[in-house]
Scaffold this motif. Structure first.
Motif, PDB file in Angstrom:
ATOM      1  N   ALA A 170      34.114 -23.039  22.423  1.00 61.81           N
ATOM      2  CA  ALA A 170      33.977 -22.433  23.764  1.00 61.81           C
ATOM      3  C   ALA A 170      35.149 -22.919  24.507  1.00 61.81           C
ATOM      4  CB  ALA A 170      32.667 -23.243  24.517  1.00 61.81           C
ATOM      5  N   THR A 171      35.831 -22.113  25.436  1.00 61.67           N
ATOM      6  CA  THR A 171      37.208 -22.240  25.849  1.00 61.67           C
ATOM      7  C   THR A 171      36.794 -21.980  27.556  1.00 61.67           C
ATOM      8  OG1 THR A 171      38.338 -21.303  24.018  1.00 61.67           O
ATOM      9  CG2 THR A 171      39.510 -21.455  26.067  1.00 61.67           C
ATOM     10  N   MET A 172      37.553 -22.901  28.237  1.00 65.51           N
ATOM     11  CA  MET A 172      37.758 -22.652  29.441  1.00 65.51           C
ATOM     12  C   MET A 172      39.038 -22.929  30.213  1.00 65.51           C
ATOM     13  SD  MET A 172      34.375 -22.272  30.735  1.00 65.51           S
ATOM     14  CE  MET A 172      32.768 -22.448  29.977  1.00 65.51           C
ATOM     15  N   ALA A 173      39.366 -22.043  31.279  1.00 64.42           N
ATOM     16  CA  ALA A 173      40.674 -22.180  31.764  1.00 64.42           C
ATOM     17  C   ALA A 173      40.999 -21.970  32.955  1.00 64.42           C
ATOM     18  CB  ALA A 173      41.761 -21.309  30.903  1.00 64.42           C
ATOM     19  N   GLU A 174      41.967 -22.069  33.729  1.00 66.67           N
ATOM     20  CA  GLU A 174      42.064 -21.789  35.160  1.00 66.67           C
ATOM     21  C   GLU A 174      41.791 -20.201  35.541  1.00 66.67           C
ATOM     22  OE1 GLU A 174      45.445 -23.824  37.498  1.00 66.67           O
ATOM     23  OE2 GLU A 174      46.112 -24.208  35.424  1.00 66.67           O
ATOM     24  N   ASN A 175      41.621 -19.845  36.702  1.00 64.13           N
ATOM     25  CA  ASN A 175      41.224 -18.485  37.151  1.00 64.13           C
ATOM     26  C   ASN A 175      39.937 -18.206  36.528  1.00 64.13           C
ATOM     27  OD1 ASN A 175      44.667 -18.143  36.855  1.00 64.13           O
ATOM     28  ND2 ASN A 175      43.705 -17.447  38.859  1.00 64.13           N
ATOM     29  N   ASN A 176      39.032 -19.220  36.262  1.00 67.13           N
ATOM     30  CA  ASN A 176      37.719 -18.894  35.918  1.00 67.13           C
ATOM     31  C   ASN A 176      37.544 -18.288  34.586  1.00 67.13           C
ATOM     32  OD1 ASN A 176      36.149 -20.165  38.130  1.00 67.13           O
ATOM     33  ND2 ASN A 176      36.335 -18.443  39.365  1.00 67.13           N
ATOM     34  N   GLU A 177      38.775 -18.497  33.734  1.00 71.10           N
ATOM     35  CA  GLU A 177      38.626 -17.924  32.576  1.00 71.10           C
ATOM     36  C   GLU A 177      37.627 -18.713  31.501  1.00 71.10           C
ATOM     37  OE1 GLU A 177      41.703 -17.426  28.607  1.00 71.10           O
ATOM     38  OE2 GLU A 177      42.428 -17.691  30.548  1.00 71.10           O
ATOM     39  N   SER A 178      36.920 -17.979  30.828  1.00 72.53           N
ATOM     40  CA  SER A 178      35.941 -18.526  29.806  1.00 72.53           C
ATOM     41  C   SER A 178      35.871 -17.710  28.546  1.00 72.53           C
ATOM     42  CB  SER A 178      34.529 -18.829  30.367  1.00 72.53           C
ATOM     43  OG  SER A 178      33.828 -17.408  30.494  1.00 72.53           O
ATOM     44  N   GLY A 179      35.768 -18.390  27.373  1.00 73.09           N
ATOM     45  CA  GLY A 179      35.578 -17.399  26.051  1.00 73.09           C
ATOM     46  C   GLY A 179      34.647 -18.305  25.237  1.00 73.09           C
ATOM     47  N   TYR A 180      33.805 -17.536  24.595  1.00 74.94           N
ATOM     48  CA  TYR A 180      32.833 -18.204  23.565  1.00 74.94           C
ATOM     49  C   TYR A 180      32.864 -17.530  22.202  1.00 74.94           C
ATOM     50  CZ  TYR A 180      30.882 -20.070  27.898  1.00 74.94           C
ATOM     51  OH  TYR A 180      31.119 -20.665  28.891  1.00 74.94           O
ATOM     52  N   GLU A 181      32.961 -18.202  21.149  1.00 72.00           N
ATOM     53  CA  GLU A 181      32.953 -17.524  19.837  1.00 72.00           C
ATOM     54  C   GLU A 181      31.929 -18.042  18.964  1.00 72.00           C
ATOM     55  OE1 GLU A 181      37.048 -17.595  18.141  1.00 72.00           O
ATOM     56  OE2 GLU A 181      37.974 -16.617  20.029  1.00 72.00           O
ATOM     57  N   LEU A 182      31.335 -17.385  18.022  1.00 74.14           N
ATOM     58  CA  LEU A 182      30.396 -17.888  17.026  1.00 74.14           C
ATOM     59  C   LEU A 182      30.809 -16.910  15.687  1.00 74.14           C
ATOM     60  CD1 LEU A 182      27.961 -19.418  15.926  1.00 74.14           C
ATOM     61  CD2 LEU A 182      26.495 -17.300  16.741  1.00 74.14           C
ATOM     62  N   SER A 183      31.017 -17.815  14.829  1.00 73.46           N
ATOM     63  CA  SER A 183      31.347 -17.253  13.442  1.00 73.46           C
ATOM     64  C   SER A 183      30.075 -18.068  12.558  1.00 73.46           C
ATOM     65  CB  SER A 183      32.731 -17.587  13.031  1.00 73.46           C
ATOM     66  OG  SER A 183      32.961 -17.223  11.720  1.00 73.46           O
ATOM     67  N   LEU A 184      29.697 -17.296  11.696  1.00 71.92           N
ATOM     68  CA  LEU A 184      28.807 -17.665  10.555  1.00 71.92           C
ATOM     69  C   LEU A 184      29.016 -16.882   9.239  1.00 71.92           C
ATOM     70  CD1 LEU A 184      25.436 -17.353  12.616  1.00 71.92           C
ATOM     71  CD2 LEU A 184      26.783 -19.392  12.062  1.00 71.92           C
ATOM     72  N   THR A 185      28.957 -17.749   8.019  1.00 74.42           N
ATOM     73  CA  THR A 185      29.373 -16.931   6.847  1.00 74.42           C
ATOM     74  C   THR A 185      28.709 -17.760   5.527  1.00 74.42           C
ATOM     75  OG1 THR A 185      30.972 -16.240   5.255  1.00 74.42           O
ATOM     76  CG2 THR A 185      31.466 -18.171   6.742  1.00 74.42           C
ATOM     77  N   GLY A 186      28.386 -17.203   4.782  1.00 75.39           N
ATOM     78  CA  GLY A 186      27.651 -17.723   3.561  1.00 75.39           C
ATOM     79  C   GLY A 186      27.335 -16.942   2.616  1.00 75.39           C
ATOM     80  N   PRO A 187      26.494 -17.339   1.413  1.00 80.03           N
ATOM     81  CA  PRO A 187      25.978 -16.468   0.246  1.00 80.03           C
ATOM     82  C   PRO A 187      24.608 -16.078   0.824  1.00 80.03           C
ATOM     83  CG  PRO A 187      26.072 -18.765  -0.284  1.00 80.03           C
ATOM     84  CD  PRO A 187      26.801 -18.749   0.973  1.00 80.03           C
ATOM     85  N   LEU A 188      24.311 -14.979   0.515  1.00 81.73           N
ATOM     86  CA  LEU A 188      22.874 -14.551   0.664  1.00 81.73           C
ATOM     87  C   LEU A 188      22.152 -14.423  -0.787  1.00 81.73           C
ATOM     88  CD1 LEU A 188      23.294 -11.460   2.959  1.00 81.73           C
ATOM     89  CD2 LEU A 188      22.351 -13.589   3.552  1.00 81.73           C
ATOM     90  N   SER A 189      23.139 -14.224  -1.895  1.00 81.41           N
ATOM     91  CA  SER A 189      22.510 -14.418  -3.307  1.00 81.41           C
ATOM     92  C   SER A 189      23.706 -14.747  -4.075  1.00 81.41           C
ATOM     93  CB  SER A 189      21.616 -13.092  -3.641  1.00 81.41           C
ATOM     94  OG  SER A 189      22.425 -12.319  -3.500  1.00 81.41           O
ATOM     95  N   ASP A 190      23.489 -14.481  -5.476  1.00 80.53           N
ATOM     96  CA  ASP A 190      24.576 -14.824  -6.408  1.00 80.53           C
ATOM     97  C   ASP A 190      25.560 -13.608  -6.259  1.00 80.53           C
ATOM     98  OD1 ASP A 190      23.419 -17.124  -7.251  1.00 80.53           O
ATOM     99  OD2 ASP A 190      22.449 -16.179  -9.089  1.00 80.53           O
ATOM    100  N   GLU A 191      25.165 -12.617  -5.550  1.00 81.38           N
ATOM    101  CA  GLU A 191      25.918 -11.296  -5.600  1.00 81.38           C
ATOM    102  C   GLU A 191      26.292 -10.878  -4.120  1.00 81.38           C
ATOM    103  OE1 GLU A 191      23.633  -8.242  -7.407  1.00 81.38           O
ATOM    104  OE2 GLU A 191      23.899  -9.099  -9.506  1.00 81.38           O
ATOM    105  N   LEU A 192      25.576 -11.488  -3.215  1.00 81.25           N
ATOM    106  CA  LEU A 192      25.909 -11.047  -1.888  1.00 81.25           C
ATOM    107  C   LEU A 192      26.272 -12.190  -0.914  1.00 81.25           C
ATOM    108  CD1 LEU A 192      22.787  -8.588  -0.849  1.00 81.25           C
ATOM    109  CD2 LEU A 192      25.202  -8.019  -1.161  1.00 81.25           C
TER     110      LEU A 192
END
Length: 883
Positions: free
Chosen positions: A169-191
């Protein structure tokens, strides 16, 4: 500003000195690049490459393409009054044009897929692995439109072994805001999967004094998903999909103070009364008329039209890699992308009500009510209905929420499909190579409606139709209905490209390698134009619709049969002594005065003012040859000579401005480059560096511009002539201690017009600098790590200097030298599960302009500058959680 510099410079010097004297040097990690479409150490690649890592991008909270230019000395970025016109240049060479028929000289590539425009590249990206800036012609491997270089962006891949999660989460002057979500991982041995989602918002930094609003703010959201399938150790397939949207009140520009201040002599008004006054008056875009600070770096604007820019971007791609038993790899990249950008903006950049027509003015223009009389609701409805019948675009498209019509309502739509298939040999033999096939199909269409009040005299118009502009409200008083202009266009360029390419390395000895590559390009394009004008002509020129096109057909038929009088009359209208060019154009425009003199016809609005389908094609062979020699295991010398190519250009969407005959000059010649570079690269335990000398000639640079920094828009003037760019550039990284890493780079050279036929204001421009080409640019960054108790912490400081540049040919409209600096402090938990970061951008509060453009004299003349996000120093903070 000086106070900050004086305070910080000694502190940073002490910090550096203390770090060097109290710790031992560290060892650098290897940087892997894909500059030759295979993973290699950057120090082994015979190409000048500047890299910016994903960690640096994240640390500096970079979300804008211009930020990358701060850390890559060969790269420069030019903003504009529309996001679709944003532009990269490398070594001073880039494409600065309004038209959809002119492609960029710097290719922007994301995960192996070419973007048609860079305007939203970084507002739709994130979760970035690395950015590589490849300088000089790169066409043999990366294809057309890389005649100046390539910006290659790689995003992160799915993790096949373990789950990773990250929220920022990022906040800055001039009411700037930013949100980032990153998820990663295996689903199986192949995926395995990777998901990235973002939301970014900020208020604008330009203040509109007319209504008190903030301009140039953003509201952007998007996501990207990846699925990696590895069914065996031989085959992998990466599926990627992304979608993003960005709404902004972009891109307002502030009045730029210039010597004289009055602006164009064709558009001056009295400061006290608002009456038309070509002698002592002022242009409506000058600070004096607007009542804003007469400043070269001001952020106050005064406009009556809400700036709109709505972008939508999505795409799908599949990259498949199969490794054969002999270690050859077959790669296929299939991609489809769509991008559209809708804008509505104040063309005159003032509060004078010049842009667009209100319902009353539409009724006067269409003649459903007498000029000067108040139109009824029925008369307004009738006028709108008639306007809809003579237009190509719908009334809904061209009408704003406040009821005005034609305030530069513009929609650019891009659709691309590409397929690349290549074979890559293993390395380690006497020969290794890459060979491939490429197919690309691209459609770029622009729907454009421009309406407004004529604000000019001269050029065949003796008196300005505008008699007064109210100094308080901006209301415009016209002498008659001929003041109201209207132009409506749908235009497109569809291009099909087929290429065959290859690159070969021959390892003569363990130390010496010869290399070479070539690409054959076959391209076919179709340009379609559909142009309509109003009863009194379009908004920006004296052109009016010919009332009876069949009448011209009859003249042409008679001329072909030898009727001298018919040929004479046709020549007077079309400007050509033969019928061939008229036949190829199908529909033409010419001034109403010329028509009246020939056949007594008056002007009448409607479709077909300019209407044609125009096919053109080209083929080319480009190549690159060179050699590299390993002086030692730690140092390499290389030299190469290569050529580049960019497709022929057409002035596809500005034809409403141009007089008849310009199509005869279309398309322009292709933009072709050739040159050589000599480079030295070294890598030691604590040092890594590269140094390059380059000299490149560009024949027929595609750009636009004039002595005042404005845009000369006819297709013949898109070619600025021949250009030469030469100089020295380099990068270095020094692991001074285990705690301190120092990075830097520089580019010192000249990009100049090398053509005695290019003139500006009647004077030769030979030897003058190309637009926005600094002779010196350098950057320095310090990354220092330390502990606060058990909490790891760090300081990251960057400094970038850019020398004087020019926005106008002939070294007119200068931009003074400037330096931008940023500072980041961060602290993390002992187990690295969270990080708190605080940053300051434009640390020393430097005054600078990121772009400068002239407003058309039909709208009031004068120069305007972009108000960048970091126009003033601002602060912010981010908090990152890893799980």
């Amino acid at each position: 500003m000086n106070h900050w510099r004086k305070a910080f410079a000694p502190a940073s010097a002490c910090l550096l000195s203390a770090a060097v004297t109290t710790a031992t040097a560290a060892t650098l990690e290897e940087v892997v690049v894909t500059a030759q479409k295979r993973e290699q150490s950057m120090q082994d690649v015979p190409v000048q490459v500047s890299t910016v890592g994903g960690d640096t991008i994240d640390k500096m909270s970079m979300v804008d393409a211009s930020d990358i230019a701060l850390l890559a000395p060969t790269l420069n970025f030019d903003s504009a009054d529309e996001a679709r016109l944003f532009n990269f240049s490398i070594r001073g060479i880039g494409t600065r044009s309004f038209s959809i028929g002119v492609e960029p000289s710097v290719s922007t590539v994301v995960d192996g897929v070419v973007l048609t425009r860079i305007g939203n590249a970084f507002d739709t990206l994130g979760d970035i692995e690395q950015v590589e800036v490849l300088a000089g012609p790169q066409g043999t491997l990366f294809g057309k439109n890389s005649s100046a270089g390539v910006v290659s962006i790689r995003t992160k891949k799915p993790n096949m072994t373990e789950f990773e999660g990250r929220f920022k989460a990022t906040m800055a002057e001039n009411n700037e805001s930013g949100y980032e979500l990153s998820l990663t991982g295996p689903l199986s041995d192949e995926l395995a999967y990777r998901l990235f989602v973002f939301d970014r918002q900020a208020e604008g930094v330009a203040k509109n004094l007319f209504d008190g609003t903030d301009e140039n703010g953003i509201d952007a959201q998007g996501l990207r998903g990846k699925v990696l399938w590895e069914p065996s150790d031989k085959l992998s397939m990466l599926f990627t999909g992304d979608y993003s949207e960005k709404d902004s009140n972009c891109c307002a520009m502030a009045p730029h103070a210039t010597d004289g201040g009055q602006g164009s002599a064709n558009a001056r008004f009295n400061l006290e009364t608002g009456d038309y006054d070509p002698v002592n008056g002022y242009a409506v875009t000058t600070p004096e008329w607007l009542g804003v600070s007469a400043d070269q770096f001001g952020s106050d604007i005064k406009t009556d039209v809400t700036q709109l820019n709505e972008q939508r971007n999505w795409g799908l791609s599949v990259e498949a890699n199969y490794e054969f038993d002999n270690e050859f790899t077959l790669t296929s990249i299939t991609a489809y992308r769509e991008w559209d950008s809708y804008t509505s903006r104040d063309r005159d950049s003032s509060y004078a009500q010049l842009s667009g027509l209100n319902p009353q003015e539409v009724a006067w223009m269409m003649g459903t009510t007498a000029f000067g009389e108040t139109a009824s609701a029925a008369e307004i409805a009738a006028a709108r209905a008639q306007l809809g019948e003579i237009s190509y675009n719908s009334l809904g498209f061209m009408t704003n929420a406040d009821g005005t019509l034609g305030t530069n309502n513009s929609l650019e739509f891009n659709e691309t499909f590409s397929q690349e298939l290549r074979i890559t040999s293993p390395m380690g033999e006497h020969f290794d190579y890459i060979a491939g096939l490429y197919y690309g199909k691209q459609l770029v269409e622009r729907d454009l409606t421009i309406a407004g009040k004529w604000n000019r005299n001269g050029g065949g118009i003796a008196d300005n139709p505008i008699t007064n502009i109210d100094r308080l409200t901006g209301a415009v008083t016209c002498a008659d209905a001929s003041c109201y202009k209207y132009g409506d266009t749908i235009t497109s360029v569809e291009t099909e490209n087929i290429s065959v390419y290859g690159h070969l390395n021959y390892h003569v000895t363990e130390e010496f390698t010869l290399f070479g590559g070539a690409r054959y390009i076959d391209e076919n394009s179709t340009w379609k134009m559909r142009n309509a004008v109003g009863p009194y002509g379009n908004h920006f020129s004296f052109l009016r619709l010919i009332e009876s096109v069949p009448y011209l057909d009859e003249l042409a038929d008679a001329a072909d049969l030898g009727d001298a009088d018919a040929l004479s009359r046709l020549t007077a209208i079309t400007g050509d002594a033969t019928t061939a060019d008229y036949r190829s154009q199908t529909r033409v425009q010419q001034s109403g005065a010329a028509l009246d003199a020939v056949n007594g016809y008056g002007s009448q609005g409607g479709q077909g003012a300019l209407e044609f389908d125009y096919d053109y094609s080209d083929t080319a062979v480009i190549y690159k040859i060179g050699g590299q020699y390993d002086i030692s295991p730690d140092m390499m010398l290389y030299a190469s000579y290569g050529t580049g190519y960019k497709s022929p250009a057409v002035n596809a969407d500005i034809f409403i401005f141009d007089e008849i005959g310009d199509i005869q000059d279309a398309p322009t010649q292709p933009e072709e480059s050739e040159g050589f570079e000599i480079g030295l690269k070294g890598s030691f335990d604590a040092w890594r560096f590269d140094l390059t000398y380059y000299d490149t000639d560009i024949e027929g640079l595609h750009t636009d511009g004039s002595a005042t920094g404005g845009g000369a828009r006819a297709v013949g003037r898109l070619v600025a002539g021949d250009v030469n760019t030469s100089g020295i550039e380099g990068n270095f990284t020094w692991a001074a201690t285990d705690a301190l890493t120092v990075n830097g780079g520089f580019s010192s050279g000249k990009a100049v017009i090398d053509d005695p036929d290019v003139t500006v204001g009647g004077e030769s421009a030979d030897g003058t600098l190309v637009l926005l080409a600094p002779e010196l640019k350098y950057n320095l960054s310090l990354d220092y790590a330390f502990d606060i108790g058990n909490y790891p912490a760090g300081l990251f400081w960057t400094y970038t200097y850019t020398s004087k540049t020019y926005y106008g040919f002939g070294e007119n409209q200068p931009r003074d030298p400037f330096a931008l600096s940023s500072l980041v402090f961060d602290v993390s938990s002992p187990d690295d599960t969270w990080t708190l970061s605080m940053f300051v951008k434009n640390l020393f509060d430097e005054d600078y302009n990121s772009s400068l453009r002239s407003v058309s004299s039909t709208q009031g003349g004068g120069a305007m500058h972009t108000v960048a996000r970091d126009h003033d120093r601002y602060m912010g903070a981010s908090f990152t959680v890893r799980f």
